[in-house]
Design a protein around this motif. Sequence first.
Motif, PDB file in Angstrom:
ATOM      1  N   ASP A  43       0.850  -1.182   0.000  1.00  0.00           N
ATOM      2  CA  ASP A  43       0.000   0.000   0.000  1.00  0.00           C
ATOM      3  C   ASP A  43       0.896   1.246   0.000  1.00  0.00           C
ATOM      4  OD1 ASP A  43       0.947   0.081   2.578  1.00  0.00           O
ATOM      5  OD2 ASP A  43      -0.996  -0.023   3.559  1.00  0.00           O
ATOM      6  N   ASN A  44       0.304   2.416  -0.112  1.00  0.00           N
ATOM      7  CA  ASN A  44       1.096   3.641  -0.245  1.00  0.00           C
ATOM      8  C   ASN A  44       1.985   3.906   0.974  1.00  0.00           C
ATOM      9  OD1 ASN A  44       0.327   4.271  -2.811  1.00  0.00           O
ATOM     10  ND2 ASN A  44      -1.360   5.599  -2.194  1.00  0.00           N
ATOM     11  N   ALA A  45       1.530   3.575   2.161  1.00  0.00           N
ATOM     12  CA  ALA A  45       2.336   3.800   3.361  1.00  0.00           C
ATOM     13  C   ALA A  45       3.600   2.942   3.344  1.00  0.00           C
ATOM     14  CB  ALA A  45       1.516   3.510   4.617  1.00  0.00           C
ATOM     15  N   GLU A  46       3.453   1.675   2.941  1.00  0.00           N
ATOM     16  CA  GLU A  46       4.619   0.786   2.856  1.00  0.00           C
ATOM     17  C   GLU A  46       5.591   1.257   1.770  1.00  0.00           C
ATOM     18  OE1 GLU A  46       2.812  -3.525   4.172  1.00  0.00           O
ATOM     19  OE2 GLU A  46       2.375  -2.792   2.153  1.00  0.00           O
ATOM     20  N   LYS A  47       5.041   1.687   0.640  1.00  0.00           N
ATOM     21  CA  LYS A  47       5.899   2.205  -0.432  1.00  0.00           C
ATOM     22  C   LYS A  47       6.697   3.405   0.047  1.00  0.00           C
ATOM     23  CE  LYS A  47       2.829   0.924  -4.249  1.00  0.00           C
ATOM     24  NZ  LYS A  47       1.973   1.442  -5.329  1.00  0.00           N
ATOM     25  N   LEU A  48       6.015   4.345   0.699  1.00  0.00           N
ATOM     26  CA  LEU A  48       6.697   5.554   1.163  1.00  0.00           C
ATOM     27  C   LEU A  48       7.731   5.243   2.240  1.00  0.00           C
ATOM     28  CD1 LEU A  48       3.731   8.079   1.173  1.00  0.00           C
ATOM     29  CD2 LEU A  48       5.707   8.064  -0.352  1.00  0.00           C
ATOM     30  N   THR A  49       7.456   4.265   3.093  1.00  0.00           N
ATOM     31  CA  THR A  49       8.429   3.875   4.121  1.00  0.00           C
ATOM     32  C   THR A  49       9.700   3.325   3.481  1.00  0.00           C
ATOM     33  OG1 THR A  49       6.652   3.367   5.674  1.00  0.00           O
ATOM     34  CG2 THR A  49       8.807   2.396   6.125  1.00  0.00           C
ATOM     35  N   LEU A  50       9.555   2.403   2.533  1.00  0.00           N
ATOM     36  CA  LEU A  50      10.730   1.829   1.865  1.00  0.00           C
ATOM     37  C   LEU A  50      11.477   2.879   1.045  1.00  0.00           C
ATOM     38  CD1 LEU A  50       9.197  -1.561   0.724  1.00  0.00           C
ATOM     39  CD2 LEU A  50      10.987  -1.245   2.433  1.00  0.00           C
ATOM     40  N   ILE A  51      10.745   3.724   0.360  1.00  0.00           N
ATOM     41  CA  ILE A  51      11.384   4.780  -0.440  1.00  0.00           C
ATOM     42  C   ILE A  51      12.122   5.750   0.472  1.00  0.00           C
ATOM     43  CG2 ILE A  51      10.905   6.769  -1.922  1.00  0.00           C
ATOM     44  CD1 ILE A  51       8.596   5.048  -3.108  1.00  0.00           C
ATOM     45  N   LYS A 108       5.645   7.310 -11.092  1.00  0.00           N
ATOM     46  CA  LYS A 108       4.488   7.590 -10.241  1.00  0.00           C
ATOM     47  C   LYS A 108       4.467   6.580  -9.088  1.00  0.00           C
ATOM     48  CE  LYS A 108       1.331   9.201 -13.806  1.00  0.00           C
ATOM     49  NZ  LYS A 108       0.048   8.913 -14.470  1.00  0.00           N
ATOM     50  N   LEU A 109       4.074   7.023  -7.910  1.00  0.00           N
ATOM     51  CA  LEU A 109       3.981   6.117  -6.756  1.00  0.00           C
ATOM     52  C   LEU A 109       2.976   4.989  -7.021  1.00  0.00           C
ATOM     53  CD1 LEU A 109       4.109   8.484  -3.670  1.00  0.00           C
ATOM     54  CD2 LEU A 109       5.831   6.866  -4.422  1.00  0.00           C
ATOM     55  N   GLN A 110       1.891   5.299  -7.697  1.00  0.00           N
ATOM     56  CA  GLN A 110       0.871   4.268  -7.956  1.00  0.00           C
ATOM     57  C   GLN A 110       1.343   3.216  -8.948  1.00  0.00           C
ATOM     58  OE1 GLN A 110      -2.322   6.693  -9.350  1.00  0.00           O
ATOM     59  NE2 GLN A 110      -1.696   6.564 -11.491  1.00  0.00           N
ATOM     60  N   ASP A 111       2.396   3.515  -9.733  1.00  0.00           N
ATOM     61  CA  ASP A 111       2.911   2.554 -10.712  1.00  0.00           C
ATOM     62  C   ASP A 111       3.976   1.628 -10.139  1.00  0.00           C
ATOM     63  OD1 ASP A 111       1.215   3.544 -12.609  1.00  0.00           O
ATOM     64  OD2 ASP A 111       2.709   4.808 -13.592  1.00  0.00           O
ATOM     65  N   ILE A 112       4.379   1.828  -8.902  1.00  0.00           N
ATOM     66  CA  ILE A 112       5.381   0.971  -8.274  1.00  0.00           C
ATOM     67  C   ILE A 112       4.692  -0.308  -7.791  1.00  0.00           C
ATOM     68  CG2 ILE A 112       7.023   0.725  -6.385  1.00  0.00           C
ATOM     69  CD1 ILE A 112       7.416   3.769  -6.507  1.00  0.00           C
ATOM     70  N   LEU A 113       5.193  -1.446  -8.270  1.00  0.00           N
ATOM     71  CA  LEU A 113       4.600  -2.738  -7.903  1.00  0.00           C
ATOM     72  C   LEU A 113       5.359  -3.411  -6.767  1.00  0.00           C
ATOM     73  CD1 LEU A 113       3.982  -4.084 -11.511  1.00  0.00           C
ATOM     74  CD2 LEU A 113       2.375  -2.900 -10.027  1.00  0.00           C
ATOM     75  N   ALA A 114       6.688  -3.273  -6.753  1.00  0.00           N
ATOM     76  CA  ALA A 114       7.503  -3.907  -5.706  1.00  0.00           C
ATOM     77  C   ALA A 114       8.785  -3.111  -5.526  1.00  0.00           C
ATOM     78  CB  ALA A 114       7.820  -5.345  -6.079  1.00  0.00           C
ATOM     79  N   ILE A 115       9.322  -3.158  -4.317  1.00  0.00           N
ATOM     80  CA  ILE A 115      10.567  -2.471  -3.976  1.00  0.00           C
ATOM     81  C   ILE A 115      11.426  -3.424  -3.182  1.00  0.00           C
ATOM     82  CG2 ILE A 115      11.625  -0.518  -2.766  1.00  0.00           C
ATOM     83  CD1 ILE A 115       8.896   0.899  -2.960  1.00  0.00           C
ATOM     84  N   SER A 116      12.712  -3.488  -3.514  1.00  0.00           N
ATOM     85  CA  SER A 116      13.640  -4.255  -2.696  1.00  0.00           C
ATOM     86  C   SER A 116      14.885  -3.411  -2.467  1.00  0.00           C
ATOM     87  CB  SER A 116      13.983  -5.587  -3.339  1.00  0.00           C
ATOM     88  OG  SER A 116      14.652  -5.387  -4.570  1.00  0.00           O
ATOM     89  N   ILE A 117      15.440  -3.529  -1.268  1.00  0.00           N
ATOM     90  CA  ILE A 117      16.643  -2.781  -0.902  1.00  0.00           C
ATOM     91  C   ILE A 117      17.830  -3.707  -1.055  1.00  0.00           C
ATOM     92  CG2 ILE A 117      17.811  -1.569   0.964  1.00  0.00           C
ATOM     93  CD1 ILE A 117      15.034  -0.889   2.090  1.00  0.00           C
ATOM     94  N   GLU A 118      18.812  -3.244  -1.813  1.00  0.00           N
ATOM     95  CA  GLU A 118      20.008  -4.045  -2.034  1.00  0.00           C
ATOM     96  C   GLU A 118      21.027  -3.748  -0.948  1.00  0.00           C
ATOM     97  OE1 GLU A 118      21.383  -3.430  -6.009  1.00  0.00           O
ATOM     98  OE2 GLU A 118      19.493  -4.074  -6.891  1.00  0.00           O
ATOM     99  N   SER A 140       4.896  14.089  -3.489  1.00  0.00           N
ATOM    100  CA  SER A 140       3.698  13.388  -3.015  1.00  0.00           C
ATOM    101  C   SER A 140       3.173  12.366  -4.017  1.00  0.00           C
ATOM    102  CB  SER A 140       2.595  14.398  -2.692  1.00  0.00           C
ATOM    103  OG  SER A 140       2.251  15.114  -3.865  1.00  0.00           O
ATOM    104  N   LYS A 141       3.498  12.518  -5.307  1.00  0.00           N
ATOM    105  CA  LYS A 141       2.991  11.587  -6.309  1.00  0.00           C
ATOM    106  C   LYS A 141       4.076  10.903  -7.130  1.00  0.00           C
ATOM    107  CE  LYS A 141      -1.383  13.899  -6.781  1.00  0.00           C
ATOM    108  NZ  LYS A 141      -2.393  14.458  -7.643  1.00  0.00           N
TER     109      LYS A 141
END
Length: 117
Positions: free
Chosen positions: A49-57, A104-114, A89-90
Amino acid sequence: MIDRSYLPFQSARDHQDRGMEKWMGFFLSEHRSSLKNDTNKEILSSTLDNAEKLTLIGQLYISKLTGTFIVKEKQRRQTLAGHVTEITSKFITVKGADRHYTVKLQDILAISIEEEQ
């Protein structure tokens, strides 16, 4: 059986319709192509969700670590790797090896930290 006694021609009155038999070849080819399209379809949904995306970013931005992003671009998946250089914000901006990407934040499907090496 259909009553065709009103028709003027004997051949038309005696005609036996094959029903769905004449459509079976069409149905099979359409069904096969539909199944083929379904197997080639990519699932473009995110479990974040957007909160998890923003936390990882935010973690990537603060720590200056490299991240790998799987994003939706033109109904296809694309993988981007790089450092987060800007957050709005977007949108976010990712500095890759060859260029900067604005996503766009809404276009991010997955994030991984290397991990650092």
